[in-house]
Design an enzyme around this catalytic site. Structure first.
Site, PDB file in Angstrom:
ATOM      1  N   ASP A 251       0.834  -1.203   0.000  1.00  0.00           N
ATOM      2  CA  ASP A 251       0.000   0.000   0.000  1.00  0.00           C
ATOM      3  C   ASP A 251       0.864   1.246   0.000  1.00  0.00           C
ATOM      4  OD1 ASP A 251      -2.539   1.495   0.400  1.00  0.00           O
ATOM      5  OD2 ASP A 251      -1.668   1.931   2.347  1.00  0.00           O
TER       6      ASP A 251
ATOM      7  N   GLU B 202      -2.018  -5.404  -3.553  1.00  0.00           N
ATOM      8  CA  GLU B 202      -1.041  -4.617  -2.792  1.00  0.00           C
ATOM      9  C   GLU B 202       0.094  -5.507  -2.291  1.00  0.00           C
ATOM     10  OE1 GLU B 202      -4.067  -1.161  -1.063  1.00  0.00           O
ATOM     11  OE2 GLU B 202      -3.556  -2.895   0.177  1.00  0.00           O
TER      12      GLU B 202
END
Length: 228
Positions: free
Chosen positions: A49, A121
């Site tokens: 992320d 992610e």
């Protein structure tokens, strides 16, 4: 460790050859499948992320050198939100190689937006740890592709835009209704319908009511504007 044929194919789809294949295996391991010898992808998701955010922040600055922070922020949010990560994951057919426990698999986990977005992610983090920031940057920019160029439209507040569309045509504001809720209490998925009094409607699913309303509004607005 050697990657299976399906994982090699997936690595080819995202455009990275892994020197440490165990990183990819971990990135694709959901908590429902993990064990003492096979950790899940949550820590990689956390890192990915942040890597994604940095790459997108750089890309936004490079794409529009005159944009203010107020203009950049919604574009950035549109590119890094879970829904976008899940869309990218679907295009790479990540769901086909995601390792899930039986119960999660039976409940359609390979199609769930939250699981796909999280795994995407984690894959980004795996590429970063395997090949460094430049490798991760190349993969991200390749996978996100034209989304970066067209982000201005995606960054609009869809509910506001739909309401403005309706008001301009003498219609009442759109109504939003929850038509389904699935998943456990700690990770629910909501299906929301956006409807106009003219009868036009569209629905969308997301992990929060707000996100589902925005997605449903965008789906309906896209359909309406596509008929012009």
């Amino acid at each position: 460790m050697k990657l299976s044929a399906e994982l090699r194919a997936f690595a080819g789809r995202i455009g990275h050859e892994f020197n440490r294949p165990e990183l990819l295996v971990r990135a694709l391991t959901h908590g429902s499948f993990s064990s003492e010898t096979r950790p899940d992808n949550q820590r990689l998701e956390f890192l990915g992320d942040r890597v994604l955010g940095l790459v997108m922040a750089e890309a936004m600055l490079a794409a529009d050198r005159a944009a203010t922070e107020g203009q950049l922020a919604p574009r950035f949010n549109a590119l890094v939100r879970k829904e976008t990560c899940a869309d990218v994951a679907r295009e790479a057919d990540l769901g086909a190689v995601l390792k899930l426990g039986r119960s999660e698999m039976m409940s359609g986990g390979r199609r769930k937006q939250a699981l796909l977005g999280d795994a995407m992610e984690a894959v980004i983090a795996a590429v970063y740890l395997d090949g460094g920031f430049e490798a991760a940057r190349e993969v991200i920019l390749r996978l996100w592709g034209k989304r970066i160029e067209t982000v201005e439209a995606d960054a609009r507040d869809a509910k506001t835009s739909l309401q403005e569309w309706a008001q301009a045509r003498g219609l009442q504001p759109p109504r939003y209704a929850e038509i389904a809720r699935e998943g456990p209490d700690h990770a629910p998925e909501f299906t929301i319908e956006a409807r106009l009094d003219s009868g036009e409607a569209a629905s969308a699913r997301a992990t929060s009511k707000r996100a589902a309303e925005q997605a449903a509004a965008k789906a309906l607005l896209d359909r309406l504007e596509g008929r012009k």
